[in-house]
Structures are given as structure tokens and as C-alpha cells.
Design an enzyme around this catalytic site. Structure first.
Site, PDB file in Angstrom:
ATOM      1  N   THR A 147      -8.653   6.503  -1.875  1.00 18.95           N
ATOM      2  CA  THR A 147     -10.163   5.789  -2.197  1.00 18.95           C
ATOM      3  C   THR A 147     -11.300   6.801  -1.632  1.00 18.95           C
ATOM      4  O   THR A 147     -12.232   6.721  -2.228  1.00 18.95           O
ATOM      5  CB  THR A 147     -10.424   4.417  -0.993  1.00 18.95           C
ATOM      6  OG1 THR A 147      -9.805   4.932   0.392  1.00 18.95           O
ATOM      7  CG2 THR A 147      -9.501   3.332  -1.656  1.00 18.95           C
TER       8      THR A 147
ATOM      9  N   LYS B 172     -14.933   7.760  -3.509  1.00 15.94           N
ATOM     10  CA  LYS B 172     -16.138   8.042  -2.903  1.00 15.94           C
ATOM     11  C   LYS B 172     -16.613   9.466  -3.225  1.00 15.94           C
ATOM     12  O   LYS B 172     -17.903   9.668  -3.275  1.00 15.94           O
ATOM     13  CB  LYS B 172     -16.086   8.171  -1.366  1.00 15.94           C
ATOM     14  CG  LYS B 172     -15.652   6.752  -0.877  1.00 15.94           C
ATOM     15  CD  LYS B 172     -15.119   6.756   0.466  1.00 15.94           C
ATOM     16  CE  LYS B 172     -14.078   5.341   1.100  1.00 15.94           C
ATOM     17  NZ  LYS B 172     -13.483   5.527   1.969  1.00 15.94           N
TER      18      LYS B 172
ATOM     19  N   LYS C 170      -8.702  13.318   4.554  1.00 10.08           N
ATOM     20  CA  LYS C 170      -7.963  12.450   4.603  1.00 10.08           C
ATOM     21  C   LYS C 170      -6.897  12.543   5.892  1.00 10.08           C
ATOM     22  O   LYS C 170      -6.751  13.520   6.293  1.00 10.08           O
ATOM     23  CB  LYS C 170      -7.007  12.445   3.325  1.00 10.08           C
ATOM     24  CG  LYS C 170      -6.516  13.714   2.923  1.00 10.08           C
ATOM     25  CD  LYS C 170      -5.792  13.730   1.552  1.00 10.08           C
ATOM     26  CE  LYS C 170      -6.726  13.738   0.357  1.00 10.08           C
ATOM     27  NZ  LYS C 170      -7.098  12.310  -0.453  1.00 10.08           N
ATOM     28  N   ARG C 171      -5.984  11.505   6.234  1.00 15.54           N
ATOM     29  CA  ARG C 171      -5.087  11.761   7.079  1.00 15.54           C
ATOM     30  C   ARG C 171      -4.052  12.780   6.805  1.00 15.54           C
ATOM     31  O   ARG C 171      -3.919  13.141   5.630  1.00 15.54           O
ATOM     32  CB  ARG C 171      -4.218  10.354   7.474  1.00 15.54           C
ATOM     33  CG  ARG C 171      -4.816   9.472   8.075  1.00 15.54           C
ATOM     34  CD  ARG C 171      -5.427   9.820   9.727  1.00 15.54           C
ATOM     35  NE  ARG C 171      -4.211  10.018  10.345  1.00 15.54           N
ATOM     36  CZ  ARG C 171      -3.584   8.889  10.904  1.00 15.54           C
ATOM     37  NH1 ARG C 171      -4.489   7.807  11.421  1.00 15.54           N
ATOM     38  NH2 ARG C 171      -2.601   9.042  11.904  1.00 15.54           N
TER      39      ARG C 171
ATOM     40  N   HIS D 159       0.902  -1.213  -0.093  1.00 14.86           N
ATOM     41  CA  HIS D 159       0.011  -0.048  -0.187  1.00 14.86           C
ATOM     42  C   HIS D 159       0.757   1.180   0.093  1.00 14.86           C
ATOM     43  O   HIS D 159       0.300   2.293   0.152  1.00 14.86           O
ATOM     44  CB  HIS D 159      -0.899   0.144   1.272  1.00 14.86           C
ATOM     45  CG  HIS D 159      -1.898  -1.064   1.458  1.00 14.86           C
ATOM     46  ND1 HIS D 159      -3.224  -0.754   0.872  1.00 14.86           N
ATOM     47  CD2 HIS D 159      -1.777  -2.291   1.952  1.00 14.86           C
ATOM     48  CE1 HIS D 159      -4.002  -2.123   1.198  1.00 14.86           C
ATOM     49  NE2 HIS D 159      -3.212  -2.825   1.451  1.00 14.86           N
TER      50      HIS D 159
ATOM     51  N   LYS E 298       0.527  14.432   1.129  1.00 16.43           N
ATOM     52  CA  LYS E 298      -1.073  14.702   0.699  1.00 16.43           C
ATOM     53  C   LYS E 298      -1.333  16.281   0.529  1.00 16.43           C
ATOM     54  O   LYS E 298      -2.277  16.550  -0.130  1.00 16.43           O
ATOM     55  CB  LYS E 298      -2.087  14.279   1.728  1.00 16.43           C
ATOM     56  CG  LYS E 298      -1.845  12.717   2.040  1.00 16.43           C
ATOM     57  CD  LYS E 298      -3.082  12.191   3.065  1.00 16.43           C
ATOM     58  CE  LYS E 298      -2.736  10.657   3.127  1.00 16.43           C
ATOM     59  NZ  LYS E 298      -3.436   9.662   2.247  1.00 16.43           N
TER      60      LYS E 298
HETATM   61  C1  26Q Z   1       3.284   0.403  10.314  1.00 15.55           C
HETATM   62  C2  26Q Z   1       4.176   0.255  11.482  1.00 15.55           C
HETATM   63  C3  26Q Z   1       3.901   0.645  12.805  1.00 15.55           C
HETATM   64  C4  26Q Z   1       3.023   1.319  13.111  1.00 15.55           C
HETATM   65  C5  26Q Z   1       1.925   1.895  12.039  1.00 15.55           C
HETATM   66  C6  26Q Z   1       2.198   1.258  10.564  1.00 15.55           C
HETATM   67  C7  26Q Z   1       1.082   1.615   9.731  1.00 15.55           C
HETATM   68  C8  26Q Z   1      -0.208   1.670   9.927  1.00 15.55           C
HETATM   69  C9  26Q Z   1      -0.875   2.114   9.041  1.00 15.55           C
HETATM   70  C10 26Q Z   1       1.542   1.947   8.451  1.00 15.55           C
HETATM   71  C11 26Q Z   1       0.788   2.366   7.475  1.00 15.55           C
HETATM   72  C12 26Q Z   1      -0.487   2.451   7.582  1.00 15.55           C
HETATM   73  C13 26Q Z   1      -1.631   2.749   6.645  1.00 15.55           C
HETATM   74  C14 26Q Z   1      -1.308   3.034   5.439  1.00 15.55           C
HETATM   75  C15 26Q Z   1      -2.425   3.231   4.423  1.00 15.55           C
HETATM   76  O1  26Q Z   1      -3.608   3.652   5.058  1.00 15.55           O
HETATM   77  N1  26Q Z   1      -2.225   3.436   3.326  1.00 15.55           N
HETATM   78  C16 26Q Z   1      -3.088   3.623   2.271  1.00 15.55           C
HETATM   79  O2  26Q Z   1      -3.896   2.563   1.871  1.00 15.55           O
HETATM   80  C17 26Q Z   1      -4.842   3.022   0.964  1.00 15.55           C
HETATM   81  C18 26Q Z   1      -5.634   1.584   0.557  1.00 15.55           C
HETATM   82  O3  26Q Z   1      -4.879   0.916  -0.183  1.00 15.55           O
HETATM   83  C19 26Q Z   1      -4.468   3.638  -0.373  1.00 15.55           C
HETATM   84  O4  26Q Z   1      -5.648   4.054  -1.141  1.00 15.55           O
HETATM   85  C20 26Q Z   1      -3.602   4.969   0.113  1.00 15.55           C
HETATM   86  O5  26Q Z   1      -2.936   5.609  -1.012  1.00 15.55           O
HETATM   87  C21 26Q Z   1      -2.502   4.556   1.110  1.00 15.55           C
HETATM   88  O6  26Q Z   1      -1.865   5.788   1.574  1.00 15.55           O
END
Ligand code: 26Q
Length: 823
Positions: free
Chosen positions: A665, A669, A557-558, A365, A563
Site C-alpha cells: 500500500t 501512497k 516498509k517493515r 493478506h 521485501k
Molecule cells: C500473526 C500471528 C502471531 C503474531 C503476529 C501475527 C501477524 C501480525 C501481523 C501476522 C501478520 C501481520 C501483518 C501482515 C501484513 O501487514 N500484511 C500486509 O498486508 C497488507 C495489506 O493487505 C498488504 O498490502 C501487504 O502486502 C501484506 O504484506
């Protein structure tokens, strides 16, 4: 894929039946009665009434899958961002209208009851919400599927603003229990941690025995996932951690009562809280333990089910089970599978590896280097000593059998491909482990999948070109249109088949209506009504007055530098400055909406939140500009807030630096709900532009190759600062007390970050972004052209149905078919 589901309403239940059921539960389950019950009690009683149907579906689906000995997929994810479940369950069961009527006859309002439900916020953002949309689609497509994750006591933090700053508060989604979950203590598992590995020589091959230092219990909570049409109900299984022996009588008797509690507190810490970092690697021991805890419990669960049907005949295992890794977060499941097959089941390495590899597939991702997971080798050796041995053996065999023959003597490539990163403290690269351990690896949008091959794993792609593929993300139209946008759904239903929420390509029938003036009027009246509803919500929530005649411009978004919420903010400041310099400056009034949480440790992201709030405070209260700009930044952006904002959006801000947003995503939407995308050629924006037509989106900024070229040529952001007077003036505001009266330079880090480094090239794209914003303004003035584009967006978005994503996974990755549950 078989599908015979119809689109409701549910014929088996009358309004009176439902009323009776609610009242029965109010009295016998909630212990209250109609005259006395709180809104909360009513809401619980309705949930209980709904559950009578849901649980029935759970049992039916289970029986079918067991009887058919169905191949199943197990979706392993640290995050499931479910939001609220009531409205969706009602819609998917075909009960929404019936419930609405019944509840109003009981003197209550369904809308109010729905608002009682806390969000199930067990995820950070896109990746977690994607998992939730996939569950909805898998249940709808009748795919035998189980979601596996963690039953966090606290999901993503609740965000408050204090004097403009983000403050994090604990999320209490199940303070009083959740009506949707069922505890299944009979299916608990034990998970081992720490300790040491002994090699026992008692046969031809030495045997490895792991003597754990600790054992914790994993207790499953099941959440039923109702497919559209209500026939098939899958399960999301979330593991809660508990101490193995809470009453250790020996410790207890020797006066260790308090120590016994200490052990339980430590064990229960594992499922306490979701890590709030997205796109950064926290590298904390507890996070690693979370990853292992749920991976091990899930694999044990799959094994138990397999063995009860097939005994020890593991030759059938990969034929019946697929395991999907949602990013590398559950990658430790790969060595865990090897450990179970070899150490517990006595299978030798090569056969175990064959089974394991045929079972796993991995979704990437992100390309951001700071988000690629790595764990100190020492930490893994300490927490999971047997797994470290297995990882090193996987690596050894990979380098020896795959890399060396392809690139003989090439140590440089070996260094890059090794699971172990050398130099300084040795690190285990979870991405490498996932690629090597899986039969298929996918990215989440076309461009992203290309970049995964080209930039992230080029040599792996050379070794195994067929391993890499794309599955473009999707969203469920049940939640993101039918449930959240009832006005537009009703209008759509007048013109296309009723089963459009299942077959979204039916919306294409709206295309010929895009030029039809009376349809345009109807469509825009829906948008206007949605905007007016949002005006009321914002008034209630924040006491800000906004006009539904303004353009509603939305970035939700976050918060992350890539972003580029600050690009949006710089443009707003520039517009504001134009209005100050020229009160007659001609622009369509605009309301800029933001929704964003920042990772608690991400200082610059938090400063950007503070900046947006301070700029909002000043602009919203400046009478000189006659209300032409408003900024609305409600705190605590979450799924249920997204459901209120999206139907009212005119403009969708998708402005990441090209090459950085894997897919997005929210972009899907918003476009489905008729917002015009203002975006870069990044992630799924590219495919949205292809589907809707480039004339119906507004694209700006550098493309991926421009970005690379500019970086290679030596990007100098301060050139842009000096050359553009307007850009300089707005950046300099951050260095003054203009937005922070009496407290100069509180926002200076944003300016210097941009002028000195600008890692995401905000300044380079600023001009192009301003031009794109003017195009939006001009297009909006042309009511017919705007209406046409908006309608075409809604009509063209079928590709982004998560049902399509799931069919792609099922066909190209899981080799999985649908199975209709018994009636
Ligand atoms: C990793 C290690 C330790 C703690 C937390 C994490 C961690 C947690 C969540 C790393 C990444 C995430 C989330 C990533 C994320 O949401 N990525 C998004 O995924 C979407 C679905 O595929 C995409 O549409 C987005 O582009 C992408 O940013």
C-alpha cells in the site's frame, strides 16, 4: 451510494468561535491559561475544541443508525495503525484553515501543535494501516461500520539505534491519556477462559455447559472516526482487559490481598502489548488469548445490540450484521459465534451454521507459509475447551458433507483440507477454518487473489469457486495527499474540482497537463519544495546534510527478507564501489532513504538494519565520492514519519520477490504523490503499472512464473556470485571489516545467507535491478520526461482510493449501503 458531503470549509464555525472554544478548554478543561500553557496543553485544548464537533457527530450518526435499523459491518482486526488524528479530523471536518488561523491569532503554531501528538501505533504495518484507511473510507461513504480491536497499552515498539543496531523501547502512546478516546464502562463485557465442558442431559438434546476457569472483563474505549465532510462519524471500539473481581472479598479477608492483585495483573496483561511479529506466527498462548478476548467481546457487543432491537429473532441476524475477519487473527470468532448461538441462545447446529456463515467473510493478506496461522490443538483445548469441540465438529461435517462426496475415498485431499494438521503435534489451521466458516474470501490485489486460489486453497476453490474473489487494497487520499501534501493539494485544487479528495478520479483532469511545460514547472516546484522541507527535517533529526537536487529514493516498509531491502543495499554498495574505482563515474546524486522496523526476534532482519546503518556511516562520511550517495535511515519509522517522507519522494522502491508481496500500500501512497515506482511485477505494482502505463514505471526482475520455474530447475545462487565480479566484490565486503572497522565479519551472515540459500532470489534479480536503476538515472536527467511521468502517476491513481475498495467490499461482499446521518 448516497453522498452529499461537501468538501469544506465548515461554514458553521468562525475563526473567532474556534478561538473562544480553545481558550475555554484551556482554562476549564486543562486548568491553565494563555500565558502559562505548554504546547502540550494548547494541543489538548485544540483537541477538546475539535471534539465538541466530533462527539456531536457520534451521537447523530448513532441515532440515525438505530432509527433506520441499519445493516452494519463489523471490521474485526488485531491492528489499527491510526497514526495521529488531529490533522485528519480537522481536514475531514473542514476546519483546517479555520483552526490554523485561530491558533496563529492565539500566538501558537498549528504545525507545532500537530507535532505534539503521539502516533497511535496499534499495528505492525500494511495490514494495520489498511484497517485505518478503511475506517476513514467507511465513515466518508456513510457506511454503518464499527471497527473492533484491542486497546493495547503499548503499541508497536519505539525503535532506537545503538551503534547501528535496532533497540526496542516501549511505546507510550497514551502515557498521559489520549484526547480522542471515550471510555464506555456501561458497555463492558465478560470473557471466559480455560475450565472444562460439561454435557448436561436434561432434554431431548444434550446441552453443553462451559465452566470457565477464569473470567476477565472487557472495557470498551471508543475512538470517533470522522468521515470526510464531517457529517458521518463512526466508531472504532477497542477493548481493554481488566480483572473480573479485583476486590474478591473472600481472598482479601483471608489475607490474600496480594493474590487479588496478582489476578488483576494477569488479566490486564491481555491488552498490555501488541505482538511485533508481522508475517511470522508467534504461536504464544497470550496471543491466542488476545485473539479470543477481542473476538468474544466484539461478538457479545454485536449480540447485545441485536437483541435489544430484535429480541431472540435470530432469523434476522445475518440480514443486519456482517463480520469481516482481517486475516485469520480473529478466526476464533467463527466457533465463538457458533457457541453463542447454540449454547447461549439454544439454536441447533445447522441453523446456527447458516447464520454464522452468512455473517462472516475473510480477507487473506499473505501467501508466505511462515505467516499462515496454526495453533496447537492442545493449546486451544486448554484455553478454549468448548471452541475446540466446535472446531472439530465443523471439521467433521466439512470432511463428511463436502469433501467426501466430491473426492470419495481420497485421503490425500482430506489430509490437505482438514482443519486439523496431522503429523507431529496436531495443529489447528486458522486459514482453513476461516475459509470454511465464511461466505466470501478475498485477496488484496488481482495477482494475489489469483495465487490464493491457485496455490493456497486450490481444492477449496474447486469446492466453492464462487467463494473466492478479489478486492484490491486502497489508501485514503485525505491522509495520504490532502493532509500530508498541502502544496500538491493546493496546486491540484487550481486545476480540478475541489471535491477531488472524495472523488479521486477527478485527478484525471491533470492528464492533459502532463505535457504542459508551465504545469510541469509548477508540479516540479512543489516536489522541490517538499524535498527542501525534508532536507530541513533530516538535518534536525539526524544532523545529516543532504541536497534537494539529488534523486530522493525511498524504501519504507517493515524489514523482511522477501521485501529485499538488502537488494537495494547491494546496489548502493555497487554504486559506491564504482565511484571508488572511478571518481568520475557519472551518476545523478542520490539520497537513499530507508524506514524499517524488524521483528525483535528476526535476527537476519536486524542484521540487515545494522548493515544499512554501517554502510551509511561509511559512505556518508567518505569525501572521495563528493556526496554523490547519501543514505538516510531515520529510526522509528511510523505513520507520522511516512507522511513527511512520501511527499518528497522521487523514486518508490517496491522490490519484493514476485509472488511474495500480497499487495503493498506504500506503493500506492508514493505513486499518488508523484514518485516513480521502481518495482517487480508483484502485488499491486502490477495494477499501478496498468493504471499509470508501463512507460511511467520502471519494472525489473523475474515474474511469478519465472520464479517458480527457476526454483523447480534448482536455483543456485552461488553461480551468480561467481559469475558477476561486482556482485562478488560487494558481497565479500560483508566478509571483511570494510564497513565495520576493526570488527571483521560482523555482517557475514547476510553474505552467506545469499550465497548459500538466497530464499528470496536477491542474486538472481541483481543484474536486472542494476539496469532498472540506470534507467531511473537516465530518465531523471530528462527533466521533461520525468515531470510528465510523475504527473501521470498522480493523475492515474484513482483506482487506489480506499473509497473504491470499500465500495467493492460493500457491494460484492457485505451487501451494504450508505446511510446519510441526520443534520
Ligand atoms: C500473526 C500471528 C502471531 C503474531 C503476529 C501475527 C501477524 C501480525 C501481523 C501476522 C501478520 C501481520 C501483518 C501482515 C501484513 O501487514 N500484511 C500486509 O498486508 C497488507 C495489506 O493487505 C498488504 O498490502 C501487504 O502486502 C501484506 O504484506
Amino acid at each position: 451510494m448516497p453522498n452529499t458531503v461537501s468538501a469544506a470549509p465548515n461554514p458553521e464555525l468562525s475563526v473567532n468561535d474556534f478561538k473562544e472554544s480553545v481558550v475555554k478548554h484551556l482554562r476549564s478543561t486543562l486548568g491553565t491559561y494563555e500565558e502559562k500553557a505548554s504546547t502540550q496543553a494548547w494541543s489538548q485544548a485544540v483537541a477538546a475544541a475539535v471534539n465538541e464537533l466530533v462527539f456531536d457527530g457520534v451521537s447523530r450518526t448513532r441515532k440515525t443508525h438505530a432509527r433506520e435499523d441499519a445493516r452494519a459491518v463489523h471490521y474485526l482486526s488485531l491492528e489499527f495503525l491510526m497514526g495521529r488524528l488531529m490533522s485528519n479530523n480537522l481536514h475531514n471536518l473542514g476546519l483546517f484553515e479555520i483552526a490554523d488561523q485561530a491558533i496563529s491569532e492565539l500566538g501558537q503554531s498549528l504545525t507545532d501543535l500537530l507535532e505534539e501528538e503521539p502516533d497511535m501505533g496499534l499495528g505492525n504495518g500494511g495490514l494495520g494501516r489498511l484497517a485505518a484507511c478503511f475506517l476513514d473510507s467507511m465513515a466518508t461513504l456513510e457506511l454503518p461500520a464499527v471497527g473492533y480491536g484491542i486497546h493495547y497499552e503499548h503499541g508497536l515498539f519505539r525503535q532506537e539505534f545503538y551503534k547501528g543496531h535496532q533497540v526496542e523501547r516501549p511505546d507510550e502512546w497514551r502515557e498521559f491519556g489520549s484526547p480522542w478516546e471515550i471510555c464506555r464502562p456501561e458497555s463492558q463485557q465478560k470473557v471466559k477462559l480455560y475450565g472444562y465442558v460439561e454435557t448436561v442431559y436434561d432434554g431431548a438434546v444434550p446441552k453443553k455447559v462451559w465452566h470457565p476457569g477464569r473470567v476477565v472483563r472487557a472495557i470498551p474505549w471508543d475512538i470517533p472516526i470522522v468521515g470526510y465532510g464531517g457529517r458521518n462519524v463512526n466508531i472504532l471500539r477497542l477493548w481493554e482487559s481488566r480483572a473480573d473481581k479485583f476486590f474478591d472479598w473472600d481472598v482479601f479477608n483471608s489475607g490474600g490481598y496480594v493474590d487479588a492483585y496478582k489476578e488483576s495483573v494477569e488479566a490486564e496483561t491481555i491488552s498490555k502489548v501488541l505482538y511485533p511479529n508481522d508475517e511470522t506466527d508467534a504461536g504464544k498462548e497470550l496471543r491466542l488469548i488476545q485473539q479470543y478476548f477481542f473476538s468474544a467481546a466484539s461478538i457479545a457487543d454485536v449480540m447485545r445490540r441485536f437483541k435489544s432491537a430484535h429480541g431472540n429473532d435470530f432469523s434476522k441476524f445475518a440480514r443486519l450484521n456482517a463480520l469481516q475477519l482481517n486475516d485469520t487473527h480473529p478466526a476464533i470468532a467463527v466457533p465463538e459465534m457458533m457457541r453463542v448461538l447454540m449454547d447461549d441462545e439454544g439454536i441447533e447446529w445447522s441453523q446456527a451454521w447458516e447464520i454464522s456463515q452468512a455473517t462472516f467473510s475473510y480477507t487473506n493478506h499473505t501467501l508466505l507459509p511462515e505467516a499462515l496461522e496454526k495453533w496447537p490443538l492442545k493449546l486451544i483445548g486448554h484455553v478454549l475447551p468448548r471452541h475446540l469441540e466446535i472446531i472439530l465438529e465443523i471439521n467433521h461435517r466439512f470432511l463428511h458433507n463436502d469433501v467426501e462426496p466430491t473426492w470419495p475415498g481420497n485421503d490425500d485431499i482430506k489430509r490437505r483440507l482438514s482443519i486439523v494438521e496431522e503429523g507431529g503435534a496436531q495443529m489447528i489451521r486458522m486459514g482453513h477454518l476461516s475459509v470454511i466458516g465464511s461466505h466470501t474470501v478475498n485477496g488484496v490485489a488481482e495477482i494475489h487473489s489469483d495465487l490464493v486460489k491457485r496455490d493456497l486453497f486450490p481444492e477449496m476453490n474447486q469446492l466453492w469457486p464462487k467463494k473466492f474473489t478479489n478486492v484490491t487494497n486502497g489508501i485514503t487520499p485525505r491522509r495520504w495527499m490532502k493532509a500530508c501534501n498541502p502544496r500538491l493539494s493546493t496546486l491540484i485544487e487550481k486545476h480540478v474540482d475541489k471535491d477531488w479528495p472524495r472523488y479521486l478520479e477527478k485527478l484525471e483532469a491533470l492528464k492533459p497537463l502532463a505535457d504542459d511545460e508551465s504545469f510541469q514547472k509548477e508540479y516540479m516546484a512543489v516536489k522541490q519544495a517538499n524535498k527542501e522541507e525534508l532536507v530541513g527535517i533530516i538535518k534536525n533529526l539526524m544532523d545529516i546534510d543532504i541536497s534537494a537536487d539529488a534523486i530522493f529514493d525511498i524504501q519504507i516498509k517493515r524489514l523482511h527478507e522477501y521485501k529485499r531491502q538488502h537488494l537495494n543495499l547491494l546496489h548502493i554498495m555497487a554504486q559506491y564501489r564504482r565511484l571508488l574505482l572511478n571518481p568520475d563515474y557519472d551518476m545523478v546524486p542520490r539520497v537513499y532513504f530507508f524506514g524499517a522496523k524488524a521483528a525483535p526476534g528476526y535476527a537476519l532482519a536486524k542484521q540487515i538494519i545494522f548493515a544499512i546503518n554501517k554502510v551509511a556511516e561509511k559512505i556518508n562520511n567518505d569525501e572521495r565520492i563528493g556526496g554523490k550517495i547519501k543514505i538516510v535511515f531515520p529510526a522509528n519509522y511510523r505513520v507520522s514519519l511516512a507522511e513527511k517522507l512520501i511527499p518528497a519522494a522521487d523514486v518508490s522502491e517496491q522490490i519484493s520477490l514476485a509472488g511474495k508481496e500480497a499487495s503493498g500500500t506504500g506503493n500506492m501512497k508514493l505513486a499518488l504523490n508523484g514518485a516513480i515506482t521502481l518495482g517487480t511485477l508483484d502485488g499491486a505494482n502490477i495494477e499501478i503499472a496498468e493504471e499509470a502505463g508501463s512507460e511511467n514505471v520502471v519494472i525489473f526482475g523475474m515474474e511469478v512464473d519465472d520464479v517458480i520455474a527457476k526454483q523447480q530447475a534448482g536455483y543456485n545462487p552461488s553461480d551468480y556470485y561467481h559469475k558477476n565480479e561486482e556482485l562478488k566484490a560487494v558481497l565479500d565486503w560483508f566478509d571483511s571489516d570494510f564497513f565495520t572497522p576493526g570488527e571483521p565479519r560482523l555482517l557475514k551472515d547476510i553474505k552467506y545467507n545469499l550465497v548459500d540459500h538466497d530464499p528470496f532470489m536477491v542474486l538472481a534479480d541483481f543484474d536486472s535491478y542494476c539496469e532498472a536503476q540506470e534507467k531511473i538515472d537516465a530518465l531523471y536527467r530528462d527533466k521533461k520526461a520525468w515531470a510528465r511521468s510523475t504527473i501521470i502517476n498522480t493523475a492515474s491513481l484513482a483506482k487506489f482510493n480506499s473509497d473504491r475498495s470499500m465500495i467493492d467490499y460493500a457491494k460484492n461482499i457485505w451487501n451494504l449501503g450508505g446511510i446519510a446521518a441526520d443534520d
